[in-house]
Design a protein around this motif. Structure first.
Motif, PDB file in Angstrom:
ATOM      1  N   ILE A 273     -54.215   0.533  26.412  1.00  0.00           N
ATOM      2  CA  ILE A 273     -53.726  -0.831  26.224  1.00  0.00           C
ATOM      3  C   ILE A 273     -54.506  -1.720  27.183  1.00  0.00           C
ATOM      4  N   ALA A 274     -55.315  -2.598  26.650  1.00  0.00           N
ATOM      5  CA  ALA A 274     -56.183  -3.452  27.455  1.00  0.00           C
ATOM      6  C   ALA A 274     -55.480  -4.773  27.760  1.00  0.00           C
ATOM      7  N   VAL A 275     -55.590  -5.199  29.013  1.00  0.00           N
ATOM      8  CA  VAL A 275     -54.986  -6.465  29.442  1.00  0.00           C
ATOM      9  C   VAL A 275     -56.085  -7.350  30.033  1.00  0.00           C
TER      10      VAL A 275
ATOM     11  N   VAL B 133     -53.423  -6.739  24.546  1.00  0.00           N
ATOM     12  CA  VAL B 133     -52.334  -7.711  24.651  1.00  0.00           C
ATOM     13  C   VAL B 133     -52.905  -9.030  25.159  1.00  0.00           C
ATOM     14  N   ASN B 134     -52.065 -10.019  25.321  1.00  0.00           N
ATOM     15  CA  ASN B 134     -52.517 -11.353  25.681  1.00  0.00           C
ATOM     16  C   ASN B 134     -52.998 -11.427  27.134  1.00  0.00           C
ATOM     17  N   ILE B 135     -53.662 -12.520  27.451  1.00  0.00           N
ATOM     18  CA  ILE B 135     -54.214 -12.729  28.787  1.00  0.00           C
ATOM     19  C   ILE B 135     -53.097 -12.714  29.837  1.00  0.00           C
ATOM     20  N   ASP B 136     -53.287 -11.902  30.872  1.00  0.00           N
ATOM     21  CA  ASP B 136     -52.354 -11.774  31.999  1.00  0.00           C
ATOM     22  C   ASP B 136     -50.999 -11.187  31.610  1.00  0.00           C
TER      23      ASP B 136
ATOM     24  N   ALA C 254     -47.966  -5.124  28.275  1.00  0.00           N
ATOM     25  CA  ALA C 254     -48.670  -3.843  28.300  1.00  0.00           C
ATOM     26  C   ALA C 254     -47.769  -2.727  28.811  1.00  0.00           C
ATOM     27  N   GLY C 255     -47.027  -2.986  29.887  1.00  0.00           N
ATOM     28  CA  GLY C 255     -46.125  -1.972  30.422  1.00  0.00           C
ATOM     29  C   GLY C 255     -45.021  -1.621  29.452  1.00  0.00           C
TER      30      GLY C 255
END
Length: 266
Positions: free
Chosen positions: A198-200, A230-233, A238-239
């Protein structure tokens, strides 16, 4: 109210320790409670398996406290993201278990240990500037019952640092990777592990990073298979998704109904 609470309540009614009227009184505020400025979703854990989480940014301390009291006041666990030490101090005056997670900018109130999820989540971040987002993911995952390995400051500018931790990352069932600048780290990790990544994207970087947009587009265009974004920041997202994957892997898949038996042809 989560499935454990409902099961305990139904057993208490069955055993005569709680009357049907008392049970109805406890259930009457489901599925949500209207506070005027917010509708507290007490039914969330029954539908989703995890309780409602409060996004603190944009809410006044008074609004957060009122929502928190409706959740934590009933003995439920509470997580508030994007909050402040001032809100924590106000909440801690009412709930001694309130904990301030400084790096994640989050507050947790744990009244009962969460159900442990199978497997581990590796939280990986490229640089120290990405730690707040990574910590939001880590605190969220731990709050929902996951075992977390933190693997920080292993960005692609020093690839040997990442390779030194490759075995620890491979042990995880889900990997969350937070990175800013050019956002290359999730692709590299995705090429090293079997687990879903999962990329953040983070808003870390100089002018042409466009507050994380450059990293977001790079991650969306990853050439590594098994990388979702997922979205920026959005460390919380993600968790949470990592825990949803772990929880789904724990739940047996629904089996199709058996077809009616037909006599065998001679």
């Amino acid at each position: 109210m989560d499935p454990r609470d409902v099961n305990a309540l139904l057993k208490a009614v069955r055993d005569g320790r709680v009357s049907p009227e008392q049970a109805a009184e406890r259930l009457k505020r489901l599925p949500y409670e209207d506070l005027g400025f917010a509708k507290v979703d007490h039914h969330r854990a029954l539908r989703r398996g995890f309780p409602e989480v409060v996004f603190g940014a944009g809410k006044s301390p008074e609004q957060i406290l009122a929502i928190a009291e409706k959740i934590a006041g009933r003995g439920q666990n509470l997580l508030i993201t994007r909050s402040t030490p001032e809100v924590h101090a106000l909440l801690a005056a009412r709930h001694a278990s309130a904990r301030w997670h400084e790096a994640a900018r989050a507050i947790s109130v744990v009244n009962a240990p969460p159900v442990s999820l199978p497997g581990r989540v590796a939280i990986v971040c490229a640089g120290t500037s990405d730690v707040p987002v990574a910590e939001e993911a880590a605190v969220t995952a731990e709050f929902h019952g996951a075992e977390v390995d933190r693997i920080y400051d292993v960005g692609v500018a020093g690839l040997h640092r990442l390779l030194d931790r490759a075995e620890a990352i491979r042990r995880a069932r889900v990997v969350v990777v937070a990175a800013g600048m050019e956002g290359a780290l999730p692709s590299v990790v995705g090429g090293l592990v079997e687990a879903p990544v999962i990329a953040v994207p983070t808003s870390v970087g100089y002018g042409a990073s466009f507050h994380g947009l450059a990293a977001l587009l790079a991650m969306l265009n990853s050439c590594a298979s098994g990388v979702a974004v997922v979205n920026i920041d959005n460390g919380f997202g993600a968790g949470y998704m990592a825990c949803a994957i772990l929880r789904t892997s724990q739940t047996p898949a629904a089996q199709p109904e058996a077809e009616a038996a037909t006599p065998a042809k001679p």
